[in-house]
Scaffold this active site. Sequence first.
Site, PDB file in Angstrom:
ATOM      1  N   GLU A  54       0.873  -1.176   0.000  1.00  0.00           N
ATOM      2  CA  GLU A  54       0.000   0.000   0.000  1.00  0.00           C
ATOM      3  C   GLU A  54       0.902   1.215   0.000  1.00  0.00           C
ATOM      4  OE1 GLU A  54      -1.830   2.935   2.396  1.00  0.00           O
ATOM      5  OE2 GLU A  54      -3.108   1.292   3.122  1.00  0.00           O
TER       6      GLU A  54
ATOM      7  N   CYS B 267      -2.386   8.093   4.017  1.00  0.00           N
ATOM      8  CA  CYS B 267      -2.271   7.666   2.625  1.00  0.00           C
ATOM      9  C   CYS B 267      -3.545   7.911   1.828  1.00  0.00           C
ATOM     10  CB  CYS B 267      -1.894   6.184   2.574  1.00  0.00           C
ATOM     11  SG  CYS B 267      -3.019   5.112   3.480  1.00  0.00           S
TER      12      CYS B 267
END
Length: 538
Positions: free
Chosen positions: A275, A309
């Site tokens: 990720e 994120c």
Amino acid sequence: MPASNPENRPLVDGPRDPEHDATASYALEPGYVSALTDRVTASSGQAAEVRSPIDGAPLAHIPQSSEEDVVDAFARARRAQERWARTSYAQRQTALLRLHDLVLDRQDEIMDLIVLESGKARKHAFDEPLHIALTARYYGRTLATYLATERKPGVLPGLTRIDVNHVPKGVVGVISPWNYPFTMALCDGLAAIAAGNAVVAKPDAQTMLSALLGAQLLEEAGFPRDLWQVVAGPGSRVGTSIIEKADYICFTGSTATGKLVAQGCADRLIGCSLELGGKNPMLVLADADIERAAEGAVRAVYSNGGQLCVSIERMYVADAIYDRFVERFVSRVQALSLGAGLSWDIDMGTLISQDQVDTAAAHVDDAVAKGARLLTGGNARPDLAPYFFEPTVLEGVTPDMTCFGNETFGPVVSLYRFHDEADAISRANEGQYGLNASIYSRDGHRARAIARYIKAGTVNINEAFGATFASLAAPMGGMRSSGMGRRQGPEGLLRYTETQAVATQRVMRLAPMLGMSDRAYATSMTAGLRLLKKLGRA
């Protein structure tokens, strides 16, 4: 001495009231710190100091792991994994559900450490025990279903039986970041141990204590201590060593580092899930509820100071409502309570380091120098904390500006008008990333239709990011340069398993028998295939 805190006692000296919280000096109890740091597999005799971004005061000295320590961690993890893989699903479920309760019971202690190590607002620190409790409960309730042996159709109905097993990979390496130090240290590894694996974890050096508390809670919940090993040290040494020894890697961090991790895994032919970065867009359509969109946009951009994120860094707003939306959004941003400390009254906390401040400042200064308009913010605020940067809104950002396509990972957002939705979709899909997106509209059906054209692994409608991230049955991950693989949902568990097909053949073999020639066998099989097609068999 375990770092348990059954009475949830205060771990810090210093006031928590909002009048003094921003300037208080906090110190963790030495015995508590040493009990946590003793969990690091380290014998080098070296230690690295960690300081709080709240006031720059020392928090702890973290023992550093050598190459020999990493070897030892993997050896112990492999022994523990062999035993753990034979445990019943019920035993794993019990431990996960016990962890759920422990995390909720000890949430104040967990949030204290998160805030002290990361500087984020307490309201944003709460997201972390919340997410771990959700993760533990989800896999505690579903692991038996997802890992159960599956029956599949065989080539000859009734004569060929196919069983598909989900076998644990072995020892999983988890390399986690600093921005969500508790949840990112634990959430991916929880799925790994639920699937029957062991974990060797390397949390980020800036936020080791939160991760070590997570390891302690795992042991208190009933997981064997050796099942979850923690090592510490620079990624160039310790991270590389983990990649060289693990059976699977889970990495959360920057795209640049993620590419190096993927290359290392490819060299060894092991799998990985990554990720990575994002330059996430929000679309505010002409029919959006302006007040709701403005409130959601504040959370989307400034949760954890933008060090998230899935946070929003680009906002595309329909021309018909642009001026009204901007007025409400900027007004809400300017009303935020800024500070650093343990109080619930802080809306946005500090960034974690000078590097983060420098990046945000460089992006803003570059944009303003090239003609962008600063609607609010734009300044470092060392009067609030050493690494504080104001929530910032930019308008008129163009492709020649650094912040146009590069991730800031800080409290900075750029606003853009759009005239038709096709143009908004096209602009939202610009660039290399594809992690998260948000759409605000009163027409949920239309918004969901638009979402299918957005190149992002998660899309939230009338919400910033929490709806997908907190829905554990929903897979979460990135497209394009935002990563590969998925956490959460069945995908988040099964990524840590090898799929094994077991076939049992009954009565007749898959070869000529009873004197049949090879040609006759081929003729009979051909006839059988034609019959199975007529019967609708796959």
